[in-house]
Design a protein around this motif. Structure first.
Motif, PDB file in Angstrom:
ATOM      1  N   SER A 626       0.931  -1.255   0.182  1.00 11.60           N
ATOM      2  CA  SER A 626       0.139  -0.092   0.264  1.00 11.60           C
ATOM      3  C   SER A 626       0.957   1.090  -0.239  1.00 11.60           C
ATOM      4  N   ILE A 629       1.529   2.718  -3.220  1.00  9.43           N
ATOM      5  CA  ILE A 629       1.315   3.383  -3.786  1.00  9.43           C
ATOM      6  C   ILE A 629       0.726   4.863  -3.133  1.00  9.43           C
ATOM      7  N   TRP A 630       0.826   4.631  -2.166  1.00  5.96           N
ATOM      8  CA  TRP A 630       0.634   5.501  -1.178  1.00  5.96           C
ATOM      9  C   TRP A 630       1.827   6.726  -0.487  1.00  5.96           C
ATOM     10  N   GLY A 647      -2.949   5.387  -7.086  1.00  6.01           N
ATOM     11  CA  GLY A 647      -3.302   6.184  -5.971  1.00  6.01           C
ATOM     12  C   GLY A 647      -4.101   7.775  -7.002  1.00  6.01           C
ATOM     13  N   LYS A 653      -8.430   3.523  -0.792  1.00  9.46           N
ATOM     14  CA  LYS A 653      -6.995   3.358  -0.104  1.00  9.46           C
ATOM     15  C   LYS A 653      -6.805   1.458   0.098  1.00  9.46           C
ATOM     16  N   ASP A 789      -3.626  11.838   1.841  1.00  5.42           N
ATOM     17  CA  ASP A 789      -3.770  11.355   1.080  1.00  5.42           C
ATOM     18  C   ASP A 789      -2.803  13.136   1.030  1.00  5.42           C
TER      19      ASP A 789
END
Length: 792
Positions: A626, A629-630, A647, A653, A789
């Motif tokens: 994850s 991605i973030w 993302g 999420k 984010d």
């Protein structure tokens, strides 16, 4: 006089008796050779094998004969009337044979010696089509008569007629009226016009020479005969006759009415059915229901095709397919005929340039006529020089096009865009991670061009897509997501070869001590090697084997940490599914069930699911992915993961994933998942030695263009995103449940040590959390939905 009449009458009775006796004797002689017509009650008409999506869209059809049996109640009355008027006007009155027709055939045989068949009834034709050959002999004719009489005693007239209309060959491999309607007109029976019904009804006499595709004139004459007989028998009115006669003879060959483009998947289902049923699969009328849904499969096909064409566009234009003229232009009819002979490969259509203006061109597109090619569809086309070099951006259309060029074009909004068949290829495969059901599969740009199924058959180097499996082994062998590993260059001297092995990061940047979570999210090569060294190659090899990779073909060297082993996209998606589903290996499958022609289920899939890692291990790897991605932060600095584009595009999420790029960018990967879908996209040349190259910025295009090197993040990830936009639309975002044996501890991002309530929250398997304390240096939480984010 009465005496002679009496004798004549007795002589007639004698002849009748002799005839009956002769028929009885012949019947007794032939009886052992006559088939059992009672089988007609349970007859199984040979029908092709059909492959469907889960929601009933036809993907493919296999089998020599085209047949779609249909009940007589569903057949249009005018179609039935057309056949009866032409083939057997007294069908509902006679007992199965026509004495006048038989007498006529006998007279012709006695007077000419020709064994020419008389006018058979429909019942006789059923007897011949089901039980006898088509040879023209007296014995075969007698057998046909006996069988017809027996059939009439066994079945009703409607049952006989239904068998006839579903069995009769009507040309171009079509058997039965429903198949003929599809083959010649691309219609179902209820969509046919009277003229089309009459055309089909005229085929039984000689379908190979009277069909409207091969012989339009003779077919038209036969159609007129059928319509004339329908008018004579009062089945149609004069107005209906006139209208049908005025309709042009227009027919063309229609293949199976495919409603979903999934040929690579269809072939996998086809081979599976052959394994189960052998050659009978072609004739039993099997209906194979695959595991895909139409919207996801369409999205996967569109995503891969768009991604490959986008790669091809940025690497430059390789020129026209052919230069058709340089002097005198061809006429419109010659251009049309030439284009009619050229294939099309969706979404590309062949076209011929007829004139070039300053910033536009006029062309003829196959099946579309004259069209304009505007500057927006041309300006991309820098000259291709090499995979890593393009020419200058064009300033006017003549820099690219010339009259007489045969080119490829594709739709662009309401207009057209210059295109070309890509040299590059790829694959996309997606699974339901808890069962292994394949939800979408595309094995290449176009199945007609190349039937090699790259999703299932292309073994390509894994690149950084292998790293989550290496990290999974490390997390079960002393490491945590907070463990610090030195991100520094490696210089390993190999005394045997006399060479130094110097693996590098990509980009060639080193950050010193770095947490395991960040190293995976940022795809640090040297950290993967150090984790492999500490964990041990045998342990890592066993972990790869557990995930379903064939370790027998993987060299047991440190290079495996960088993705030197090979795997197919399907194997890769299967491996990632274990992270998505909480730790179990699934066996992928494409066939959900198989039914026979009557809807009886002959095969039902049973998912095979095997636990291979703990739920805690699966969660920790997923949570680190994850971060790919973030992104995140460490010691006050922020960083992006390699999959940050996902993302930004999907804005949810519950996404996790990993990019992958091999040496010299020969293979580009992205594998990613949510709790509901796991998918792998791969892009590369079929020529293993050809790198993907790089591109320069094109000043004619906007700021969103891709330029520079071709990597997993820039080449494969956009394909994955485009598929997931559709695949996930009906699945709400879900937070992953945290396994019971995991605990959270605040850590210092610079050291990975525990802090006193400040810093960053990290997950640990209970008992593995750090005991020592360090300073607080971070402020952002990791783990699923806890990441903010603020980067975007």
């Amino acid at each position: 006089m009465l005496k002679w009449l009496s004798r004549l009458f007795l002589f007639g009775l004698f002849l009748v008796f002799c005839g009956v006796a002769a028929i009885f004797v012949v019947y007794q002689q032939l009886r052992p050779e006559l088939p059992d017509v009672s089988t007609l009650r349970d007859v199984r008409l040979e029908t092709p094998m059909r492959v469907f999506s889960q929601d009933g869209e036809l993907i493919s059809q296999y089998g020599e004969q085209r047949r779609n049996p249909i009940a007589i109640e569903q057949m249009p009355p005018q179609l039935i009337a057309a056949f009866l008027a032409t083939e057997d006007a007294r069908f509902y009155e006679h007992p199965g044979i026509d004495p006048i027709g038989i007498t006529r055939a006998a007279v012709i045989w006695l007077t000419t010696g020709e064994k020419r068949q008389g006018a058979s009834t429909i019942t006789q034709q059923v007897a011949r089509n089901f039980f006898l050959s088509r040879e023209k002999t007296v014995i075969r004719k007698i057998k046909e008569i006996f069988l017809a009489l027996h059939i009439e005693s066994l079945l009703t007239k409607d049952e006989i007629l239904e068998l006839y209309l579903n069995k009769i060959p009507l040309g171009h491999r079509s058997h039965g009226v429903a198949a003929a309607a599809q083959v010649y007109y691309g219609k179902t029976l209820d969509q046919l016009t009277l003229a089309e019904m009459a055309m089909i009804a005229g085929l039984p006499q000689a379908p190979s020479v009277l069909n409207p595709i091969r012989s339009p004139q003779r077919a038209g004459e036969r159609r007129a005969l059928v319509l004339g007989r329908m008018l004579e028998t009062g089945k149609i009115s004069q107005a209906e006759y006139d209208q049908a006669m005025a309709e042009p003879v227009a027919a063309r060959y229609h293949g199976a009415e495919i409603t979903l483009n999934a040929p690579y998947l269809a072939e996998m289902a086809h081979q599976f059915a052959l394994t189960l049923f052998g050659d009978e699969a072609y004739t039993r009328g099997l209906n194979i229901y695959t595991t895909v849904y139409a919207d996801e499969q369409q999205a996967a096909t569109q995503a891969l095709v768009d991604g490959l064409l986008a790669y091809d566009l940025r690497h430059g234009y390789r020129g026209p397919v052919e230069q058709l003229w340089q002097g005198t232009p061809w006429g419109a009819e010659r251009i049309r005929q030439h284009l009619d002979e050229q294939p099309g490969y969706w979404p590309l259509e062949p076209a011929v340039v007829t004139a070039v203006a300053e910033r536009s061109a006029t062309m003829v597109v196959k099946g579309k006529g004259e069209r304009s090619l505007d500057w927006d569809g041309i300006k991309w086309a820098r000259r291709y020089i090499a995979d890593n070099r393009q020419g200058n951006a064009p300033r006017q259309a003549k820099d690219i096009l010339a009259s007489g060029d045969q080119i490829w074009v594709r739709p662009l909004g309401e207009g057209w865009m210059l295109a070309q068949l890509p040299d590059i290829n790829g694959a996309l495969v997606a699974l339901e991670p808890h069962s292994g059901a394949v939800t979408a599969l595309v094995g290449g740009f176009n199945f007609t061009l190349n039937k090699f199924n790259r999703a299932e058959q292309a073994e390509r180097q894994m690149g950084s897509n292998i790293k989550p499996f290496i990290y999974s082994a490390a997390l079960d062998n002393g490491f945590t997501l907070a463990s610090m590993v030195n991100d520094a260059p490696i210089n390993h001297w190999d005394a045997g070869s006399g060479n130094a092995w110097r693996p590098r990061n990509s980009p060639n940047v080193y950050d010193g001590p770095i947490r395991v979570r960040e190293a995976l999210a940022r795809s640090k090569n040297v950290v993967s090697i150090r984790l492999l060294r500490d964990t041990g190659i045998p342990v890592a090899m066993q972990r790869l084997n557990d995930f379903g990779f064939n370790t027998a073909r993987i060299p047991a060297t440190e290079s495996l940490a960088l993705g030197s082993p090979s795997a197919t996209p399907l194997e890769m998606a299967t491996g990632y599914a274990a992270f998505a589903n909480g730790g179990s290996k699934v066996t992928p499958f494409v066939v959900e069930r198989i039914e026979d022609a009557h809807g009886q289920v002959l095969y039902q899939s049973k998912p095979v699911v095997t636990p291979i890692i703990s739920p805690e291990n699966a969660f920790l790897v997923t949570d680190a992915l994850s971060s790919a991605i973030w992104g995140g932060s460490s010691s006050g600095r922020r960083w992006n993961g390699t999959g940050w584009r996902a993302g930004r595009a999907l804005e949810r999420k519950d996404i996790a994933g990993k990019t992958g790029t091999t040496n010299d960018s020969r293979d580009a990967w992205f594998s990613g998942f949510t709790p509901d879908r796991v998918a792998t996209a791969w892009v590369g040349f079929d020529d293993f030695g050809r790198p993907l190259g790089r591109t320069a910025h094109n000043p004619n295009l906007g700021s969103e263009q891709v330029a520079g090197g071709e990597f997993g993040a820039s080449t494969a990830l956009p394909i994955w995103i485009d598929y997931m936009k559709v695949a996930l639309k009906d699945f709400p975002e879900r937070q992953r449940p945290v396994p019971e044996k995991l605990v959270t501890v605040n850590i210092d991002t610079g050291s990975g040590l525990r802090t006193d309530g400040r810093g960053l929250t990290e997950y640990f398997v209970e008992g593995s959390e750090p005991r020592r304390y360090g300073r607080a240096g971070g402020s952002q939480q990791f783990g699923g939905t806890s990441i903010t984010d603020e980067l975007f």
